[in-house]
Scaffold this motif. Structure first.
Motif, short mmCIF file in Angstrom:
data_model
loop_
_atom_site.label_atom_id
_atom_site.label_comp_id
_atom_site.label_asym_id
_atom_site.label_seq_id
_atom_site.Cartn_x
_atom_site.Cartn_y
_atom_site.Cartn_z
N ARG A 1 19.88 18.15 -5.26
CA ARG A 1 20.89 18.72 -6.17
C ARG A 1 22.30 18.36 -5.68
NH1 ARG A 1 17.32 23.24 -6.29
NH2 ARG A 1 18.51 24.19 -4.59
N SER A 2 22.52 18.47 -4.37
CA SER A 2 23.85 18.15 -3.82
C SER A 2 24.17 16.67 -3.98
CB SER A 2 23.90 18.54 -2.34
OG SER A 2 23.70 19.93 -2.16
N TYR A 3 23.15 15.82 -3.82
CA TYR A 3 23.34 14.38 -3.93
C TYR A 3 23.75 13.99 -5.35
CZ TYR A 3 22.41 9.41 -3.02
OH TYR A 3 22.53 8.06 -2.85
N ARG A 4 23.06 14.57 -6.34
CA ARG A 4 23.40 14.28 -7.74
C ARG A 4 24.80 14.79 -8.07
NH1 ARG A 4 17.78 15.64 -8.44
NH2 ARG A 4 18.33 17.80 -8.92
N LYS A 5 25.13 15.99 -7.58
CA LYS A 5 26.45 16.55 -7.86
C LYS A 5 27.55 15.76 -7.18
CE LYS A 5 29.05 20.90 -7.60
NZ LYS A 5 29.00 22.32 -7.17
N PHE A 6 27.29 15.29 -5.96
CA PHE A 6 28.31 14.56 -5.19
C PHE A 6 28.65 13.24 -5.87
CE2 PHE A 6 29.62 11.59 -1.87
CZ PHE A 6 30.59 12.31 -1.20
N GLY B 1 17.42 7.55 -18.25
CA GLY B 1 16.30 7.27 -17.38
C GLY B 1 15.07 6.71 -18.05
N ARG B 2 15.19 6.29 -19.32
CA ARG B 2 14.04 5.75 -20.06
C ARG B 2 14.45 4.50 -20.81
NH1 ARG B 2 14.69 11.12 -21.07
NH2 ARG B 2 13.04 12.55 -20.37
N HIS C 1 21.98 15.05 -17.51
CA HIS C 1 21.49 13.67 -17.52
C HIS C 1 21.71 12.94 -16.19
CE1 HIS C 1 20.94 14.50 -21.69
NE2 HIS C 1 22.23 14.47 -21.96
N LEU C 2 21.79 13.69 -15.11
CA LEU C 2 21.91 13.09 -13.79
C LEU C 2 20.55 12.78 -13.19
CD1 LEU C 2 24.79 15.20 -12.19
CD2 LEU C 2 24.94 13.00 -13.35
N ASP C 3 19.50 13.43 -13.70
CA ASP C 3 18.17 13.23 -13.11
C ASP C 3 17.09 13.33 -14.18
OD1 ASP C 3 16.35 12.79 -11.03
OD2 ASP C 3 16.03 14.95 -10.75
#
Length: 269
Positions: free
Chosen positions: A48-53, A100-101, A151-153
């Protein structure tokens, strides 16, 4: 004061957060350093932190249609050195890619009817979708159907929609229809209709802006707007009188609808 191990974990997390998202192999190699690092990197809190960062997800590659092949081949061209999808897709005509598709039209119909295929390039998983009634001119797009998703993951297993638009002639009048396939319902929606004078839809990539997906009409004088929430209306808007040829729809940085046009050796947005 927190124990030294907790402080060390915090420092490691701050360092690993800065690994480049467009080189996913860096995260894999970091997982092999030690078991504590692997637990950190695969935990939900770090992800979660990685996507937010990093905010916007990276572009790992693009799909290239090889027309000189028979049948058509969709080749994935990676932009990240450490990301390689399993293989190219023979008989799969690339239509769209988003959230992602990727969406393909599987034209190999000797043994089975033609179908749409929604593919997750990361997991190589795919889902086949029966086609609605297809007129001579049509196009389609894929998009995430998760309410409130950033839409980050987005994953292939998450709910998605396929928007389908087609043009046919009835008693001298050109009629465009639109319907949506829901992965949750595993079915196509009812069809919306609109009349307009354009005879076909361009097989150009669509653009997403707000709660609508947009398609170019041929000869690129109008744009189809398909709202995918609420009543899912279909409407037609005029295209700005710029760059008559080589125009594609894009989503601008502020999320609004835009254009990319080519004139001589320059790209205009």
């Amino acid at each position: 004061m927190p124990p030294a191990t907790a402080l060390m974990d915090d420092v490691v997390v701050e360092i690993l957060l800065r690994l480049p998202p467009d080189e996913p192999g860096c995260l894999v190699r970091a997982c092999l350093v030690s078991k504590p690092w692997r637990r950190l990197l695969t935990g939900n809190a770090f992800l979660r932190s990685y996507r937010k960062f990093h905010a916007a997800p990276p572009m790992l590659g693009f799909l290239h249609r090889l027309y000189d092949e028979d049948p058509c081949v969709a080749r994935f061209v990676p932009t990240a050195k450490s990301f390689r999808p399993p293989r190219n897709r023979r008989c799969w005509y690339a239509l769209d890619a988003r959230h992602g598709r990727a969406l393909f039209y599987d034209s190999e119909s000797e043994q089975k009817p033609a179908e749409f295929v929604v593919w997750d390039p990361v997991t190589d998983g795919h889902r086949r979708i029966p086609l609605p009634e297809t007129p001579k001119s049509w196009n389609a797009a894929v998009l995430c159907a998760v309410d409130g998703c950033d839409h980050l993951d987005c994953h292939g297993d998450d709910p998605f929609l396929v928007a389908f638009v087609g043009v046919r002639q009835e008693e001298g009048i050109w009629i465009t229809s639109a319907c949506f396939y829901s992965s949750e319902a595993s079915s196509w929606s009812s069809t919306s209709f609109v009349e307009h004078p354009d005879a076909s839809i361009e097989m150009q990539p669509s653009a997403l802006s707000g709660n609508a997906v947009y398609f170019l009409c041929d000869p690129s004088t109008r744009i189809l707007q398909c709202d995918f929430v609420g009543e899912r209306k279909l409407s037609v808007i005029d295209r700005p009188d710029v760059h008559e040829n080589n125009v594609v729809l894009i989503t601008a940085e502020d999320g609004t609808l835009g254009f990319a046009g080519v004139q001589e050796s320059s790209i205009y947005l």
